[in-house]
Enzyme design. Sequence first.
Site, PDB file in Angstrom:
ATOM      1  N   LYS A  54     -11.655  -1.549   8.211  1.00  0.00           N
ATOM      2  CA  LYS A  54     -10.937  -2.578   8.848  1.00  0.00           C
ATOM      3  C   LYS A  54     -11.407  -2.792  10.209  1.00  0.00           C
ATOM      4  O   LYS A  54     -11.919  -3.739  10.768  1.00  0.00           O
ATOM      5  CB  LYS A  54      -9.410  -2.366   8.848  1.00  0.00           C
ATOM      6  CG  LYS A  54      -8.853  -1.906   7.523  1.00  0.00           C
ATOM      7  CD  LYS A  54      -8.804  -3.409   6.587  1.00  0.00           C
ATOM      8  CE  LYS A  54      -7.749  -3.160   5.608  1.00  0.00           C
ATOM      9  NZ  LYS A  54      -8.418  -2.948   4.298  1.00  0.00           N
ATOM     10  N   ASP A  84      -0.977   7.003   7.132  1.00  0.00           N
ATOM     11  CA  ASP A  84      -2.081   6.137   6.636  1.00  0.00           C
ATOM     12  C   ASP A  84      -2.353   4.837   7.870  1.00  0.00           C
ATOM     13  O   ASP A  84      -1.384   3.956   7.727  1.00  0.00           O
ATOM     14  CB  ASP A  84      -1.837   5.589   5.201  1.00  0.00           C
ATOM     15  CG  ASP A  84      -2.999   4.436   4.942  1.00  0.00           C
ATOM     16  OD1 ASP A  84      -3.982   4.120   5.734  1.00  0.00           O
ATOM     17  OD2 ASP A  84      -2.808   4.163   3.874  1.00  0.00           O
ATOM     18  N   TRP A 104       0.816  -1.082  -0.080  1.00  0.00           N
ATOM     19  CA  TRP A 104      -0.026  -0.033  -0.160  1.00  0.00           C
ATOM     20  C   TRP A 104       0.724   1.168  -0.108  1.00  0.00           C
ATOM     21  O   TRP A 104       0.512   2.241  -0.795  1.00  0.00           O
ATOM     22  CB  TRP A 104      -1.060   0.088   1.106  1.00  0.00           C
ATOM     23  CG  TRP A 104      -2.269  -0.851   0.684  1.00  0.00           C
ATOM     24  CD1 TRP A 104      -2.374  -2.082   1.379  1.00  0.00           C
ATOM     25  CD2 TRP A 104      -2.979  -0.633  -0.363  1.00  0.00           C
ATOM     26  NE1 TRP A 104      -3.596  -2.737   0.651  1.00  0.00           N
ATOM     27  CE2 TRP A 104      -4.184  -2.058  -0.300  1.00  0.00           C
ATOM     28  CE3 TRP A 104      -3.381   0.120  -1.121  1.00  0.00           C
ATOM     29  CZ2 TRP A 104      -5.074  -2.130  -1.194  1.00  0.00           C
ATOM     30  CZ3 TRP A 104      -4.322   0.135  -2.126  1.00  0.00           C
ATOM     31  CH2 TRP A 104      -5.220  -1.015  -1.997  1.00  0.00           C
TER      32      TRP A 104
HETATM   33  C1  PLP Z   1      -3.211   0.449   4.737  1.00  0.00           C
HETATM   34  C2  PLP Z   1      -4.046   0.565   3.487  1.00  0.00           C
HETATM   35  N1  PLP Z   1      -4.051   1.735   2.794  1.00  0.00           N
HETATM   36  C3  PLP Z   1      -4.874   1.938   1.782  1.00  0.00           C
HETATM   37  C4  PLP Z   1      -5.704   1.126   1.183  1.00  0.00           C
HETATM   38  C5  PLP Z   1      -6.677   1.329   0.073  1.00  0.00           C
HETATM   39  O1  PLP Z   1      -7.778   1.536   0.743  1.00  0.00           O
HETATM   40  P1  PLP Z   1      -9.192   2.097  -0.270  1.00  0.00           P
HETATM   41  O2  PLP Z   1      -9.666   0.772  -0.899  1.00  0.00           O
HETATM   42  O3  PLP Z   1     -10.141   2.355   0.754  1.00  0.00           O
HETATM   43  O4  PLP Z   1      -8.894   2.945  -1.016  1.00  0.00           O
HETATM   44  C6  PLP Z   1      -5.713  -0.210   1.887  1.00  0.00           C
HETATM   45  C7  PLP Z   1      -6.627  -1.274   1.362  1.00  0.00           C
HETATM   46  O5  PLP Z   1      -6.990  -2.458   2.180  1.00  0.00           O
HETATM   47  C8  PLP Z   1      -4.787  -0.355   3.173  1.00  0.00           C
HETATM   48  O6  PLP Z   1      -4.934  -1.708   3.602  1.00  0.00           O
END
Ligand code: PLP
Length: 379
Positions: free
Chosen positions: A199, A175, A105
């Site tokens: 989550k 994040d 990510w």
């Molecule tokens: C740590 C993290 N950041 C970003 C994301 C992307 O999230 P989204 O699908 O809400 O854009 C995820 C997706 O699982 C994630 O685990």
Amino acid sequence: MTLNANQLNFSGGPGALPESVLQQLQAAMLCVPEVGLSILGISHRSQWFAQIVKELEDNIRLLMGLPESTRVLMMQGGATQQFSMLPMNLLRNGQSADYIHSGYWSGKAIHEAEKSGQLNVAWSGKTVQFGRLPSDAELNLSKEAAYFHYISNETVEGLQFHRVPGREDVPRVCDMSSDLLSAPGEFNRYAMIYAHAQKNIGPAGVTLVILRDDFMQRMPEDLPGFINYHAQADAHSIYNTPPVFAIYSVLLVTRWLRDEMGGLHHVAKRNQLKADCLYQVLDDHADFYRGRAAVADRSNMNVVFNLPDAEIEQAFLKAAHEAGFSGLNGHRSIGGIRASIYNGLEVAAAEQLADFMQTFRKRYKTATPQTTGLSPAYA
Ligand SMILES: Cc1ncc(COP(=O)(O)O)c(C=O)c1O
């Protein structure tokens, strides 16, 4: 303790929500008692919804120990929108930002940020196959960065920072999509925190953005509303039609954390128990269950491991499914097994999975290599 299918859901996201929250949501589908209407038909301009937003902001500040001046926004577009719009706000004027590349990510965040400006990758885990996180000494951070971005918990690889990295003189952005509200933290050391709900906090559709006012003042005011933090903050999360159902769900989760769990310290203890019992199986049987993350960087949210080969992993997933567990397959990018043990999951569920893992291993150990397909080393 007999657990139902929702309580044995180890999905990486959307994750399992607490049973009591699901029950309240079930009732709210037909009628929110204070309003007399289905949650799906209540106006976002109603007095009731304004109170929901206000209480949610208050609960977040209370649980995280944030001052009144911190902006708490509920936005749409997921974490992806945040790691895309932040650099659009702050890097278009030629400034650069520092990023840690610790896994899947953060790789995505870097890819998006590069479209808006200059980046300095302060450390990359590529050469160590994203099997560990950097030490402070390994970080190549710059004093001039517009901000420093990292991910506290890499959901795919199961790596979690157990400290706060970064310089105090550069705004720190994190994040926390897969570990926000799972444990207490030094949240006042951040200029901005964002986390999608799906989550630990609620269903998909809403993303929490916690923004220090002085950091927001560095953002331009003339960007289109949907990527403009000033416009979003001024509108108190109602810039356009917000996801009322998702926001209400997050409120119920914060009430559960506040009243039923007794705060983040308590939920952290519960999360630790779950992580400990699964990592214990990995440690006791390292010949069979191979943890992916370095021990010091193991995640309390995502326990990621491999079995001796892909065939045995498939057999494990099949047997786990038959035993009532779901969501245990690893992320599509790396395969293997991932047990996600977010806030909503009971300790008993993790204990049940640990027992299952012990039994599964024993079964393979006693079976003959010919009938199991297991290599002689593990027979
Ligand atoms: C740590 C993290 N950041 C970003 C994301 C992307 O999230 P989204 O699908 O809400 O854009 C995820 C997706 O699982 C994630 O685990």
